[in-house]
Design an enzyme around this catalytic site. Structure first.
Site, PDB file in Angstrom:
ATOM      1  N   SER A 145      12.849   2.065  -2.053  1.00 32.95           N
ATOM      2  CA  SER A 145      12.499   0.761  -0.979  1.00 32.95           C
ATOM      3  C   SER A 145      11.710   0.463  -1.169  1.00 32.95           C
ATOM      4  O   SER A 145      10.575   1.341  -0.886  1.00 32.95           O
ATOM      5  CB  SER A 145      13.523   1.185  -0.064  1.00 32.95           C
ATOM      6  OG  SER A 145      13.230  -0.329   0.560  1.00 32.95           O
TER       7      SER A 145
ATOM      8  N   TYR B 156      15.988   4.168   9.028  1.00 38.31           N
ATOM      9  CA  TYR B 156      15.996   3.292   6.795  1.00 38.31           C
ATOM     10  C   TYR B 156      14.567   3.621   6.254  1.00 38.31           C
ATOM     11  O   TYR B 156      14.616   4.529   5.835  1.00 38.31           O
ATOM     12  CB  TYR B 156      16.677   1.537   6.603  1.00 38.31           C
ATOM     13  CG  TYR B 156      16.777   1.435   5.563  1.00 38.31           C
ATOM     14  CD1 TYR B 156      17.961   1.078   4.750  1.00 38.31           C
ATOM     15  CD2 TYR B 156      15.569   0.576   5.376  1.00 38.31           C
ATOM     16  CE1 TYR B 156      17.530   0.679   3.207  1.00 38.31           C
ATOM     17  CE2 TYR B 156      15.946   0.027   3.381  1.00 38.31           C
ATOM     18  CZ  TYR B 156      17.060  -0.005   2.835  1.00 38.31           C
ATOM     19  OH  TYR B 156      17.059  -0.141   1.047  1.00 38.31           O
TER      20      TYR B 156
END
Lengths: 273, 276
Positions: free
Chosen positions: B155, B168
């Site tokens: 990401s 995350y």
């Protein structure tokens, strides 16, 4: 149907090596090509540089694919020459969608036999030449308002401190790092115009810039340098088409939202550092 | 014209919907057969609904409509044995393994000091350990194949921090370390390992009320349109988000022989988000 049907690409250093490979690979995907190259020797460069015959061979290979090509001898250090070639090329082939700032030299010198001019020449060609190339192309791309894609050819020496201690080697590494700064700034300033800007970072590529008597001597004089240049994948060098394939992906709509990216095509070289 | 991954077999986790389904379809369009797994369940700490078995069945249908073969199983990347059994079965049926897409992932949010042990643990278990388990199960098949390409979905949060999802960010940074190490370990066997770093992608993991509230804390009922404006402001290109196929096209490049010497690379597909 090719990925680049109807597009026009402006490529510097297109007479041979990676530049020729890009011209042919993009033409295979349907692009027409404006190809420039200095086609002359630069005194501080120890290996033979390209010739007018080389550029003619690129033209022949592109035309064999039923694509159009405009060629001109132009030096990326000379903004006026570059601009003239660009204007003549676009007058003939139409506006440019793709810019590949590929022209580069590697004036690697042997310690103790350094050419004073090597630093300046490599900065002039590899960094200022890239700046001149982009500056030449962007006004018309912005004015046209249809976006576009620019790829600057850096090197693994644009992200790691390889290249050695000589004037030419230091200049090479500095110029290729400098290209990354240009790429990032252009990515930011051109994003509102949907013009994407990325850089590719090849490891050693099987071209006349790398495969020549002088480079063999350069690597042989310092076995440590040779070891330091080894890739992670079991391959000594990559081929020009490997860089061209990465560039085709970057300039195609497959990468329509990829910008500001440094893309190594380096057989794992930089990850090993 | 032969597809760009014709004759190859790809293992994709999280393949029931979103990016995973898109990868399955895009690779199948270019000639690959697919081994697809998905947990097909809600995950306790995740504030949006998980994929379903019907979603996975839809992926199967869409791949088969392209005349490619697909072996799909309900399997959880948190459970090595079920993941390995599904993969081994797929390889037995399809003959080999060339491409691995470690794509399965979840998202949840809270300030770091307020994350529960369960939120933290589950995030690491799925988004980091799940990727390792996927690679662990796949590597023997890739070695037997004398080469292959592993693509890990990280990401932009794998390259930079972001407030209110430390777990995350940590997991997505973690997979970069895993990628870089696997790239080194596996290079002698001609197995390439790279990561992709998407910005906001238009998928169910992103397009839900919980995420809108995270990015628009002042709004009582934030809308997709309001989120689009915030999302666009995070990027340099004038778009709010990318489509799953944009990630698939990057994955396809990395999976194909066009990228035969690309390894150890973090590839953003982020409309310039990490440059901003």
């Amino acid at each position: 149907m090719g990925k680049l049907e109807g597009k026009v690409a402006f490529i510097t250093g297109a007479a041979r090596g990676q530049g020729r490979s890009h011209a042919v690979r993009l033409a295979r995907e349907g692009a027409d090509i404006i190809a420039v190259d200095i086609c002359q020797q630069i005194a501080s460069v120890a290996y033979p540089m390209s010739t007018p015959d080389d550029l003619a061979e690129t033209a022949k290979q592109v035309e064999a694919l039923d694509r159009r090509i405009f060629t001109a001898q132009a030096d990326v250090r000379d903004e006026a020459q570059l601009k003239q070639a660009f204007e003549q090329g676009t007058a003939e082939l139409g506006p440019v969608d793709i810019v590949l700032a590929n022209a580069g030299i590697a004036p690697m010198d042997l310690p103790g036999h350094e050419l004073h001019q090597a630093w300046q020449d490599v900065i002039d060609v590899n960094l200022t030449g890239v700046f001149n190339t982009v500056e030449t192309a962007i006004p018309s791309m912005i004015e046209r308002g249809q976006g576009g894609a620019i790829v600057l050819t850096s090197s693994t020496a644009g992200i790691t401190g390889v290249g050695g201690p000589t004037r030419g080697g230091l200049g090479y590494t500095a110029s290729k790092h400098g290209v990354v700064g240009l790429m990032r700034s252009y990515a930011n300033t051109l994003a509102p115009h949907s013009i994407r800007v990325n850089s590719v970072h090849p490891t050693g590529v099987n071209t006349p810039m790398v495969v020549n008597d002088f480079m063999a001597q350069f690597l042989a004089q310092d076995p440590q340098m040779s070891n330091a240049m080894a890739n992670a994948l079991p391959v000594d060098m990559v081929e020009p088409v490997d860089i061209s394939n990465a560039i085709v992906w970057l300039v195609s709509d497959d990468a329509r939202y990829v910008t500001g990216v440094t893309l190594p095509v380096d057989a794992g070289f930089t990850n090993k550092k | 014209m032969a597809g760009r991954v014709a004759g190859k077999v790809a293992f994709i986790t999280g393949a029931a919907r979103g990016q995973g389904r898109s990868h399955a379809i895009r690779l199948a369009e270019e000639g690959a057969d697919i081994i697809a797994i998905d947990v097909c369940e809600d995950v306790a700490t995740v504030p949006y609904g998980g994929a379903t078995e019907a979603d996975l069945a839809e992926t199967v249908k869409q791949v088969e409509a392209l005349d490619r073969r697909i072996v799909a199983r309900k399997a959880d990347v948190r459970d090595y044995n079920s993941l390995k059994a599904a993969l081994d079965d797929g390889v037995a049926q399809l003959g080999k393994l060339d491409i691995v897409s470690a794509n399965a992932g979840i998202f949840s949010s809270a300030p770091a000091a307020e994350l529960t042990e369960e939120q933290w643990g589950q995030m690491i278990d799925v988004n980091l350990s799940g990727v390792w388990r996927t690679c662990k199960a796949a590597i023997p098949h890739l070695v037997a194949n004398h080469g292959g390409s592993i693509i890990i979905t990280s990401s932009t949060a794998g390259l930079k921090g972001g407030p209110n999802y430390a777990h995350y960010v940590s997991a997505k940074h973690g997979v970069v370390g895993l990628m870089r190490t696997l790239a080194l370990e596996l290079a002698p066997q001609s197995i390439r390992v790279n990561s992709i770093h998407p910005t906001i992608v238009d998928t169910p993991m992103v397009q839900n009320d919980s995420l809108y509230e995270l990015f628009l804390p002042a709004e009582e009922h934030p809308t997709k349109e309001q989120f689009a404006a915030v999302s666009q402001s995070m990027q340099i290109m004038p778009i709010p988000w990318v489509d799953p196929v944009d990630i698939s096209n990057a994955l396809l490049f990395l999976a194909s022989d066009e990228a035969r010497y690309v390894t150890g690379v973090t590839l953003p597909v982020d409309a310039g988000q990490t440059q901003k």
